[in-house]
Design a protein around this motif. Sequence first.
Motif, PDB file in Angstrom:
ATOM      1  N   LEU A 121     -36.384  74.980  19.150  1.00 34.54           N
ATOM      2  CA  LEU A 121     -37.251  75.525  20.202  1.00 34.54           C
ATOM      3  C   LEU A 121     -37.823  76.882  19.792  1.00 34.54           C
ATOM      4  CD1 LEU A 121     -35.164  74.501  23.345  1.00 34.54           C
ATOM      5  CD2 LEU A 121     -37.427  73.653  22.722  1.00 34.54           C
ATOM      6  N   GLN A 122     -37.031  77.674  19.087  1.00 30.46           N
ATOM      7  CA  GLN A 122     -37.545  78.963  18.623  1.00 30.46           C
ATOM      8  C   GLN A 122     -38.612  78.780  17.552  1.00 30.46           C
ATOM      9  OE1 GLN A 122     -34.592  82.162  17.964  1.00 30.46           O
ATOM     10  NE2 GLN A 122     -33.072  80.769  18.853  1.00 30.46           N
ATOM     11  N   ARG A 123     -38.392  77.817  16.650  1.00 30.27           N
ATOM     12  CA  ARG A 123     -39.366  77.602  15.571  1.00 30.27           C
ATOM     13  C   ARG A 123     -40.697  77.108  16.114  1.00 30.27           C
ATOM     14  NH1 ARG A 123     -34.894  75.638  12.542  1.00 30.27           N
ATOM     15  NH2 ARG A 123     -35.320  73.517  13.238  1.00 30.27           N
ATOM     16  N   ILE A 124     -40.651  76.100  16.976  1.00 33.47           N
ATOM     17  CA  ILE A 124     -41.915  75.496  17.415  1.00 33.47           C
ATOM     18  C   ILE A 124     -42.643  76.374  18.426  1.00 33.47           C
ATOM     19  CG2 ILE A 124     -41.040  73.170  16.982  1.00 33.47           C
ATOM     20  CD1 ILE A 124     -40.792  72.765  19.962  1.00 33.47           C
ATOM     21  N   ALA A 125     -41.944  77.346  19.006  1.00 32.70           N
ATOM     22  CA  ALA A 125     -42.604  78.229  19.973  1.00 32.70           C
ATOM     23  C   ALA A 125     -43.761  78.988  19.348  1.00 32.70           C
ATOM     24  CB  ALA A 125     -41.590  79.207  20.557  1.00 32.70           C
ATOM     25  N   THR A 126     -43.683  79.210  18.048  1.00 30.30           N
ATOM     26  CA  THR A 126     -44.726  79.996  17.376  1.00 30.30           C
ATOM     27  C   THR A 126     -45.825  79.133  16.761  1.00 30.30           C
ATOM     28  OG1 THR A 126     -43.466  79.995  15.300  1.00 30.30           O
ATOM     29  CG2 THR A 126     -43.060  81.804  16.850  1.00 30.30           C
ATOM     30  N   ARG A 127     -45.664  77.802  16.804  1.00 32.66           N
ATOM     31  CA  ARG A 127     -46.659  76.944  16.155  1.00 32.66           C
ATOM     32  C   ARG A 127     -46.871  75.641  16.934  1.00 32.66           C
ATOM     33  NH1 ARG A 127     -43.389  73.114  14.036  1.00 32.66           N
ATOM     34  NH2 ARG A 127     -41.353  73.692  13.165  1.00 32.66           N
ATOM     35  N   LEU A 128     -46.713  75.699  18.224  1.00 30.81           N
ATOM     36  CA  LEU A 128     -46.854  74.492  19.044  1.00 30.81           C
ATOM     37  C   LEU A 128     -48.301  74.003  19.010  1.00 30.81           C
ATOM     38  CD1 LEU A 128     -45.157  72.673  20.915  1.00 30.81           C
ATOM     39  CD2 LEU A 128     -45.974  74.054  22.838  1.00 30.81           C
ATOM     40  N   PRO A 129     -48.538  72.746  18.616  1.00 28.78           N
ATOM     41  CA  PRO A 129     -49.915  72.244  18.569  1.00 28.78           C
ATOM     42  C   PRO A 129     -50.567  72.249  19.948  1.00 28.78           C
ATOM     43  CG  PRO A 129     -48.418  70.777  17.386  1.00 28.78           C
ATOM     44  CD  PRO A 129     -47.570  71.758  18.134  1.00 28.78           C
ATOM     45  N   HIS A 130     -51.850  72.497  19.969  1.00 28.93           N
ATOM     46  CA  HIS A 130     -52.600  72.495  21.220  1.00 28.93           C
ATOM     47  C   HIS A 130     -52.432  71.162  21.946  1.00 28.93           C
ATOM     48  CE1 HIS A 130     -56.243  72.094  23.749  1.00 28.93           C
ATOM     49  NE2 HIS A 130     -56.126  73.417  23.896  1.00 28.93           N
ATOM     50  N   SER A 131     -52.428  70.068  21.202  1.00 36.97           N
ATOM     51  CA  SER A 131     -52.354  68.744  21.820  1.00 36.97           C
ATOM     52  C   SER A 131     -51.011  68.497  22.498  1.00 36.97           C
ATOM     53  CB  SER A 131     -52.605  67.657  20.772  1.00 36.97           C
ATOM     54  OG  SER A 131     -51.619  67.732  19.749  1.00 36.97           O
ATOM     55  N   ALA A 132     -49.946  69.149  22.035  1.00 33.13           N
ATOM     56  CA  ALA A 132     -48.648  68.965  22.669  1.00 33.13           C
ATOM     57  C   ALA A 132     -48.653  69.463  24.104  1.00 33.13           C
ATOM     58  CB  ALA A 132     -47.560  69.690  21.876  1.00 33.13           C
ATOM     59  N   MET A 133     -49.542  70.400  24.397  1.00 40.56           N
ATOM     60  CA  MET A 133     -49.630  70.961  25.752  1.00 40.56           C
ATOM     61  C   MET A 133     -50.771  70.353  26.560  1.00 40.56           C
ATOM     62  SD  MET A 133     -49.026  74.991  24.852  1.00 40.56           S
ATOM     63  CE  MET A 133     -50.187  74.998  23.466  1.00 40.56           C
ATOM     64  N   HIS A 134     -51.842  69.917  25.918  1.00 43.21           N
ATOM     65  CA  HIS A 134     -53.056  69.604  26.656  1.00 43.21           C
ATOM     66  C   HIS A 134     -53.616  68.193  26.464  1.00 43.21           C
ATOM     67  CE1 HIS A 134     -53.343  73.805  27.801  1.00 43.21           C
ATOM     68  NE2 HIS A 134     -53.242  74.162  26.531  1.00 43.21           N
ATOM     69  N   SER A 135     -53.098  67.450  25.491  1.00 46.23           N
ATOM     70  CA  SER A 135     -53.734  66.166  25.198  1.00 46.23           C
ATOM     71  C   SER A 135     -53.212  65.038  26.072  1.00 46.23           C
ATOM     72  CB  SER A 135     -53.526  65.785  23.737  1.00 46.23           C
ATOM     73  OG  SER A 135     -54.111  64.528  23.473  1.00 46.23           O
ATOM     74  N   ILE A 344     -40.306  68.249  18.839  1.00 47.02           N
ATOM     75  CA  ILE A 344     -38.942  68.645  18.488  1.00 47.02           C
ATOM     76  C   ILE A 344     -38.356  67.659  17.476  1.00 47.02           C
ATOM     77  CG2 ILE A 344     -36.602  68.945  19.389  1.00 47.02           C
ATOM     78  CD1 ILE A 344     -37.948  69.851  22.041  1.00 47.02           C
ATOM     79  N   ALA A 345     -38.576  66.351  17.726  1.00 39.06           N
ATOM     80  CA  ALA A 345     -38.086  65.339  16.788  1.00 39.06           C
ATOM     81  C   ALA A 345     -38.721  65.524  15.413  1.00 39.06           C
ATOM     82  CB  ALA A 345     -38.389  63.941  17.332  1.00 39.06           C
ATOM     83  N   ASN A 346     -39.996  65.808  15.393  1.00 44.73           N
ATOM     84  CA  ASN A 346     -40.699  66.020  14.130  1.00 44.73           C
ATOM     85  C   ASN A 346     -40.115  67.224  13.384  1.00 44.73           C
ATOM     86  OD1 ASN A 346     -42.967  65.375  12.327  1.00 44.73           O
ATOM     87  ND2 ASN A 346     -43.768  67.364  12.960  1.00 44.73           N
ATOM     88  N   ASP A 347     -39.788  68.263  14.129  1.00 46.68           N
ATOM     89  CA  ASP A 347     -39.186  69.443  13.516  1.00 46.68           C
ATOM     90  C   ASP A 347     -37.834  69.111  12.902  1.00 46.68           C
ATOM     91  OD1 ASP A 347     -39.073  72.481  13.183  1.00 46.68           O
ATOM     92  OD2 ASP A 347     -37.261  72.102  14.363  1.00 46.68           O
ATOM     93  N   TRP A 348     -37.010  68.358  13.631  1.00 43.78           N
ATOM     94  CA  TRP A 348     -35.686  67.987  13.127  1.00 43.78           C
ATOM     95  C   TRP A 348     -35.795  67.126  11.864  1.00 43.78           C
ATOM     96  CZ3 TRP A 348     -31.590  66.549  17.393  1.00 43.78           C
ATOM     97  CH2 TRP A 348     -31.433  67.644  18.269  1.00 43.78           C
ATOM     98  N   ILE A 349     -36.701  66.145  11.913  1.00 40.49           N
ATOM     99  CA  ILE A 349     -36.785  65.185  10.808  1.00 40.49           C
ATOM    100  C   ILE A 349     -37.397  65.820   9.560  1.00 40.49           C
ATOM    101  CG2 ILE A 349     -37.913  63.044  10.077  1.00 40.49           C
ATOM    102  CD1 ILE A 349     -37.512  62.029  12.972  1.00 40.49           C
ATOM    103  N   THR A 350     -38.488  66.549   9.742  1.00 40.39           N
ATOM    104  CA  THR A 350     -39.158  67.118   8.566  1.00 40.39           C
ATOM    105  C   THR A 350     -38.393  68.289   7.957  1.00 40.39           C
ATOM    106  OG1 THR A 350     -40.515  68.531  10.013  1.00 40.39           O
ATOM    107  CG2 THR A 350     -41.448  66.403   9.350  1.00 40.39           C
ATOM    108  N   SER A 351     -37.585  68.968   8.755  1.00 37.26           N
ATOM    109  CA  SER A 351     -36.821  70.103   8.238  1.00 37.26           C
ATOM    110  C   SER A 351     -35.495  69.685   7.612  1.00 37.26           C
ATOM    111  CB  SER A 351     -36.535  71.102   9.369  1.00 37.26           C
ATOM    112  OG  SER A 351     -35.647  70.526  10.329  1.00 37.26           O
ATOM    113  N   GLY A 352     -35.103  68.417   7.777  1.00 34.48           N
ATOM    114  CA  GLY A 352     -33.822  67.950   7.264  1.00 34.48           C
ATOM    115  C   GLY A 352     -32.677  68.092   8.245  1.00 34.48           C
ATOM    116  N   VAL A 353     -32.924  68.704   9.412  1.00 27.75           N
ATOM    117  CA  VAL A 353     -31.875  68.876  10.415  1.00 27.75           C
ATOM    118  C   VAL A 353     -31.358  67.512  10.889  1.00 27.75           C
ATOM    119  CG1 VAL A 353     -31.424  69.644  12.787  1.00 27.75           C
ATOM    120  CG2 VAL A 353     -32.610  71.152  11.185  1.00 27.75           C
TER     121      VAL A 353
END
Length: 453
Positions: A121-135, A344-353
Amino acid sequence: MSHWPLRKEDITRPAYRSLAQGIAAAIDSGSLRPGDRLPPHRVLAWRLHLSVQTVSRAYEELIRADLISGEVGRGSFVKSGPRETVELPWFRAATERPPIDLSMMTPVALPQVTQAWSDSLQRIATRLPHSAMHSFRPRQAMALYGGMAAGWLARCGMVVPAQRIIITNGNTPAFMVALMTAAQPGEEIAVESYSCHALKPAIRHLHLRMRGIDCDDRGMIPQALAQAARMAGGKLRAVFLLPSGAGPQARIIDRERREDLAQTAAEHGLIIIENDALGPVAPRRPPPVSSFAPERSLYFTGLSKCLSPGLRLGFLALPETLAERAMNRHLSVAWMATPMVAEIANDWITSGVADDLLVAQRQELAARNRMAQRILGPLSAGFGHGLHRWIALPNDVDDHDLLQAALDRNVAVTASTGFSVSDRSPALRLCLGGPTRGDLEQALTTIAGILGN
């Protein structure tokens, strides 16, 4: 046992419960329809070589379950209209002291999972895609997360292009879309003798029918599936499978049986619906059944059972011939997956978490399964990294009595009734992921004591 009328050979002990379950199965399958009159107590008792009291008790069970009604002077009738209340197989009653809950299948709440949520949540807070909020555009979500979905499916043994994947809000929407895509109202779905608890209400809601198929220790028997397809007169449209440990009996089907089932489905024109809820939890498992017949398979998996219950994201893989139909069904019932959860899932998977959490889950589940095997002994069936164990009981044992005995000792478990399609043998399901390891050991020891180990 979903046919009607019942035969005396269908009745096992305890007889009243076997009779009630047999009538319920006949109602679920459509062999008994709303408004049908059941035989008088004495007539059915004579036909099945039972006492009148046994038949009366079975009818009382069915009345309590809201399946039939008893009308003085007229008899007993199958109730008209579907029941809206879904009987959940896990514990949900309020008590003064919450029990040690072994009734709900969930991954272990590891400290690493809590940390992963916070860090992500801290990581994506600084780079949340516009579409995640508005699409509101499903295709835009797929453009962002389709690669992530394809990568996770590859971990599960399914190589599928991103354009033939639907991202859903967990396994349940994927499951419903798959059923809606595979069959039309009035058609039949072949299912294992024990299946997931959500199947029966979903089948009823969609006005489909179930046909229970005989199983052995290796899962559904291909010859029995072929015979059912021949006897169905074209009404059998699909086969629903849980081959990788998520089914009630925690069974992992071997590769040869998977290939045989895929070939049988192809020979009889059946669509394969494969529920792989645990995903890659079991290491070195055989490839999915769907991988042997991808041109006719609707395969789905998710993240909530293998990583974290709050990460409700599912992936439904489609054959080209059914892709448009499935996508339209998903648009009509769910529109699109929640972009924030997908991010969040994308962050976990692409980061190796996600891979790190998967390894940690496997290690903890392996320890818990060893504990269950040690305490429960050979009665306990399952696999080394499973989320639950299955205890088959003698036919003269009432599993609901054991369930209540466990609850009286502050342990919640699940009886086989909620999963039963055509097998009415008593059994208990014990889930291992919910409690702490200390509470789990205490609960398993309590169950062993009730079973006389």
